[in-house]
Design a protein around this motif. Structure first.
Motif, PDB file in Angstrom:
ATOM      1  N   ILE A 103       0.659  -1.020  -0.188  1.00 64.88           N
ATOM      2  CA  ILE A 103      -0.016   0.040   0.130  1.00 64.88           C
ATOM      3  C   ILE A 103       0.848   1.181   0.057  1.00 64.88           C
ATOM      4  N   ALA A 104       2.079   0.991   0.089  1.00 64.03           N
ATOM      5  CA  ALA A 104       2.991   2.115   0.186  1.00 64.03           C
ATOM      6  C   ALA A 104       3.762   2.497  -1.389  1.00 64.03           C
ATOM      7  N   ASP A 105       3.916   3.924  -1.486  1.00 61.60           N
ATOM      8  CA  ASP A 105       4.345   4.285  -2.934  1.00 61.60           C
ATOM      9  C   ASP A 105       5.316   5.401  -2.633  1.00 61.60           C
ATOM     10  N   PHE A 106       6.471   5.686  -3.630  1.00 65.08           N
ATOM     11  CA  PHE A 106       7.042   6.785  -3.577  1.00 65.08           C
ATOM     12  C   PHE A 106       7.088   7.221  -5.214  1.00 65.08           C
ATOM     13  N   TYR A 107       7.061   8.934  -5.215  1.00 68.04           N
ATOM     14  CA  TYR A 107       7.230   9.207  -6.306  1.00 68.04           C
ATOM     15  C   TYR A 107       8.000  10.516  -6.598  1.00 68.04           C
ATOM     16  N   ILE A 108       9.044  10.672  -7.579  1.00 63.12           N
ATOM     17  CA  ILE A 108       9.764  11.934  -7.479  1.00 63.12           C
ATOM     18  C   ILE A 108       9.807  12.238  -9.067  1.00 63.12           C
ATOM     19  N   GLU A 109      10.009  13.696  -9.244  1.00 66.25           N
ATOM     20  CA  GLU A 109      10.525  14.135 -10.640  1.00 66.25           C
ATOM     21  C   GLU A 109      11.080  15.255 -10.357  1.00 66.25           C
ATOM     22  N   ALA A 110      12.197  15.330 -10.979  1.00 67.90           N
ATOM     23  CA  ALA A 110      13.167  16.685 -10.893  1.00 67.90           C
ATOM     24  C   ALA A 110      13.925  16.787 -12.107  1.00 67.90           C
TER      25      ALA A 110
END
Length: 217
Positions: A126-133
């Motif tokens: 149920i956990a997630d991580f997102y990044i945009e750079a």
């Protein structure tokens, strides 16, 4: 400097064309119509509400076919500025899934420049991580070049609910804090997503809100 911007736009268009041709041609023989990937589209609008500066709306639209990723933005890198990006998506995993999309784009309008960057996401349970750079190289004033980043850590306790922590480094909002951080909640209904973000919730002087509405089609 205008010629540099024109070159950047041409480079981005050529990159988009090359990626499109590669996505369609594959390893040398065109895929059958049954197996050929279709286009997936998305659009998101985000309304920024401030106490100490004018509100504004940010917009992002994407188009994907297979691994090809195309993206257009407005008021993202700078106010009254647009940007166009092309990238190639890599993904994998089973229990722990991931996506990584290197991108290259051109910025035009009030700010003119070129912007290499990436978007990445990972999820487990149920956990997630997102990044945009990305790094925006300003053609007119080199000192105005800027590194932008947006990241989210979320959990989805219910199928329709996602909550978590958010952080961003941006040039469209000026404050004493280099990185804005906060909390968010999203409600998902079919292919639509409604979100509320509160940045700097512990500081009344720099607190601001963001309301988002996105759709996939």
């Amino acid at each position: 400097m205008r010629s540099l911007l024109i070159n950047a736009v041409i480079a981005s268009v050529l990159l988009m064309s090359a990626l499109t041709c590669y996505a369609q041609d594959g390893a040398g023989s065109p895929p059958s119509e049954e197996n050929a990937p279709g286009w997936d589209f998305s659009a998101t609008g985000m309304y920024y509400s401030f106490r100490d500066q004018s509100d504004f709306t940010l917009a992002v639209a994407t188009a994907e076919r297979g691994q090809l990723h195309l993206e257009g933005r407005y008021n993202y890198e700078a106010l009254d500025s647009g940007s166009l990006f092309a990238g190639w998506k890599f993904s994998g995993g089973e229990k722990l899934t991931y996506e990584l999309t290197p991108i290259l784009g051109a910025v035009f309008g009030a700010k003119e420049g070129i912007a290499p960057g990436f978007e990445a996401a990972a999820a487990y349970g149920i956990a997630d991580f997102y990044i945009e750079a990305e790094y925006v190289r300003d053609f007119e004033v080199r000192e105005d070049s800027f590194t932008y980043a947006w990241s989210e850590f979320g959990v989805s306790p219910l199928e329709w609910l996602r909550i978590g922590l958010v952080g961003q480094r941006t040039s469209v909002y000026s404050s004493d804090r280099d990185i804005q951080r906060g909390v968010f909640a999203q409600c998902l209904y079919r292919k639509a997503t409604l979100g509320v973000y509160v940045f700097n919730p512990d500081d009344t002087d720099t607190r601001f809100g963001v309301f988002s509405l996105g759709a996939e089609f």
